[in-house]
Design a protein around this motif. Sequence first.
Motif, PDB file in Angstrom:
ATOM      1  N   UNK A   7       0.834  -1.197   0.000  1.00 19.66           N
ATOM      2  CA  UNK A   7       0.000   0.000   0.000  1.00 19.66           C
ATOM      3  C   UNK A   7       0.868   1.246   0.000  1.00 19.66           C
ATOM      4  N   UNK A   8       1.911   1.234   0.801  1.00 22.02           N
ATOM      5  CA  UNK A   8       2.821   2.378   0.871  1.00 22.02           C
ATOM      6  C   UNK A   8       3.508   2.595  -0.474  1.00 22.02           C
ATOM      7  N   UNK A   9       3.961   1.515  -1.103  1.00 23.12           N
ATOM      8  CA  UNK A   9       4.626   1.624  -2.399  1.00 23.12           C
ATOM      9  C   UNK A   9       3.647   2.154  -3.442  1.00 23.12           C
ATOM     10  N   UNK A  10       2.415   1.648  -3.411  1.00 25.02           N
ATOM     11  CA  UNK A  10       1.403   2.107  -4.351  1.00 25.02           C
ATOM     12  C   UNK A  10       1.114   3.591  -4.121  1.00 25.02           C
ATOM     13  N   UNK A  11       1.019   3.979  -2.874  1.00 23.84           N
ATOM     14  CA  UNK A  11       0.762   5.375  -2.534  1.00 23.84           C
ATOM     15  C   UNK A  11       1.899   6.260  -3.033  1.00 23.84           C
ATOM     16  N   UNK A  12       3.138   5.832  -2.842  1.00 26.29           N
ATOM     17  CA  UNK A  12       4.293   6.608  -3.297  1.00 26.29           C
ATOM     18  C   UNK A  12       4.269   6.758  -4.816  1.00 26.29           C
ATOM     19  N   UNK A  13       3.892   5.700  -5.521  1.00 22.26           N
ATOM     20  CA  UNK A  13       3.805   5.774  -6.989  1.00 22.26           C
ATOM     21  C   UNK A  13       2.723   6.762  -7.408  1.00 22.26           C
ATOM     22  N   UNK A  14       1.603   6.740  -6.721  1.00 23.08           N
ATOM     23  CA  UNK A  14       0.505   7.661  -7.024  1.00 23.08           C
ATOM     24  C   UNK A  14       0.941   9.098  -6.760  1.00 23.08           C
ATOM     25  N   UNK A  15       1.597   9.311  -5.634  1.00 25.35           N
ATOM     26  CA  UNK A  15       2.068  10.652  -5.288  1.00 25.35           C
ATOM     27  C   UNK A  15       3.101  11.132  -6.299  1.00 25.35           C
ATOM     28  N   UNK A  16       4.004  10.241  -6.698  1.00 28.75           N
ATOM     29  CA  UNK A  16       5.018  10.635  -7.678  1.00 28.75           C
ATOM     30  C   UNK A  16       4.360  11.070  -8.982  1.00 28.75           C
ATOM     31  N   UNK A  17       3.336  10.356  -9.414  1.00 30.48           N
ATOM     32  CA  UNK A  17       2.620  10.727 -10.638  1.00 30.48           C
ATOM     33  C   UNK A  17       1.981  12.109 -10.481  1.00 30.48           C
ATOM     34  N   UNK A  18       1.435  12.375  -9.303  1.00 34.37           N
ATOM     35  CA  UNK A  18       0.828  13.678  -9.051  1.00 34.37           C
ATOM     36  C   UNK A  18       1.884  14.783  -9.067  1.00 34.37           C
ATOM     37  N   UNK A  19       3.048  14.509  -8.489  1.00 36.78           N
ATOM     38  CA  UNK A  19       4.133  15.494  -8.481  1.00 36.78           C
ATOM     39  C   UNK A  19       4.617  15.788  -9.895  1.00 36.78           C
ATOM     40  N   UNK A  21       2.823  15.473 -12.689  1.00 36.61           N
ATOM     41  CA  UNK A  21       1.777  16.262 -13.355  1.00 36.61           C
ATOM     42  C   UNK A  21       1.786  17.716 -12.878  1.00 36.61           C
ATOM     43  N   UNK A  22       2.150  17.914 -11.619  1.00 36.67           N
ATOM     44  CA  UNK A  22       2.187  19.267 -11.055  1.00 36.67           C
ATOM     45  C   UNK A  22       3.419  20.050 -11.513  1.00 36.67           C
ATOM     46  N   UNK A  23       4.332  19.384 -12.200  1.00 32.53           N
ATOM     47  CA  UNK A  23       5.494  20.078 -12.743  1.00 32.53           C
ATOM     48  C   UNK A  23       6.756  19.998 -11.909  1.00 32.53           C
ATOM     49  N   UNK A  32      12.405  24.135  -3.998  1.00 30.46           N
ATOM     50  CA  UNK A  32      11.209  23.526  -4.589  1.00 30.46           C
ATOM     51  C   UNK A  32      10.593  22.501  -3.648  1.00 30.46           C
ATOM     52  N   UNK A  33      11.435  21.698  -3.015  1.00 30.10           N
ATOM     53  CA  UNK A  33      10.942  20.690  -2.077  1.00 30.10           C
ATOM     54  C   UNK A  33      10.343  21.371  -0.851  1.00 30.10           C
ATOM     55  N   UNK A  34      11.005  22.397  -0.359  1.00 31.93           N
ATOM     56  CA  UNK A  34      10.492  23.128   0.799  1.00 31.93           C
ATOM     57  C   UNK A  34       9.117  23.726   0.482  1.00 31.93           C
ATOM     58  N   UNK A  35       8.980  24.338  -0.678  1.00 29.67           N
ATOM     59  CA  UNK A  35       7.699  24.925  -1.078  1.00 29.67           C
ATOM     60  C   UNK A  35       6.622  23.844  -1.174  1.00 29.67           C
ATOM     61  N   UNK A  36       6.971  22.720  -1.753  1.00 29.54           N
ATOM     62  CA  UNK A  36       6.028  21.616  -1.900  1.00 29.54           C
ATOM     63  C   UNK A  36       5.544  21.102  -0.545  1.00 29.54           C
ATOM     64  N   UNK A  65      20.210  18.121  -5.034  1.00 25.27           N
ATOM     65  CA  UNK A  65      18.915  17.980  -5.684  1.00 25.27           C
ATOM     66  C   UNK A  65      18.213  16.795  -5.046  1.00 25.27           C
ATOM     67  N   UNK A  66      16.897  16.790  -5.197  1.00 22.35           N
ATOM     68  CA  UNK A  66      16.064  15.765  -4.587  1.00 22.35           C
ATOM     69  C   UNK A  66      15.296  15.037  -5.671  1.00 22.35           C
ATOM     70  N   UNK A  67      15.510  13.735  -5.748  1.00 22.98           N
ATOM     71  CA  UNK A  67      14.828  12.904  -6.721  1.00 22.98           C
ATOM     72  C   UNK A  67      13.334  12.900  -6.425  1.00 22.98           C
ATOM     73  N   UNK A  68      12.521  13.104  -7.458  1.00 23.22           N
ATOM     74  CA  UNK A  68      11.072  13.156  -7.288  1.00 23.22           C
ATOM     75  C   UNK A  68      10.537  11.885  -6.637  1.00 23.22           C
ATOM     76  N   UNK A  69      11.099  10.729  -6.978  1.00 19.50           N
ATOM     77  CA  UNK A  69      10.669   9.466  -6.375  1.00 19.50           C
ATOM     78  C   UNK A  69      10.928   9.464  -4.877  1.00 19.50           C
TER      79      UNK A  69
END
Length: 82
Positions: A7-19, A21-23, A32-36, A65-69
């Motif tokens: 569930x956690x892995x699935x959630x992280x994948x979903x969140x990554x997709x949202x990030x 799409x958000x640019x 950028x990470x702090x703002x997010x 830099x911070x990897x989106x994943x």
Amino acid sequence: MTTAIRKSAHTAERIEAQLKRAGLPAFASKQQVADLLGVTPRTVERLVASRLLGSIKLTANGAVRFNRTEVARYIAAAGRGN
């Protein structure tokens, strides 16, 4: 793999997709990470120091830099992706 981990892995994948799409770029800056996350850049540094959030040193001058994943995994683990 247990249900909670899946569930956690699935959630992280979903969140990554949202990030994505958000640019959020594949390798985001500290600001950028702090703002997010709605925190200060210093708080992001503390997350890195406490090993809650991974970072990548890309330049000789110490810029990171911070990897989106990795950001998505942190958000999922912190329960912020709900």
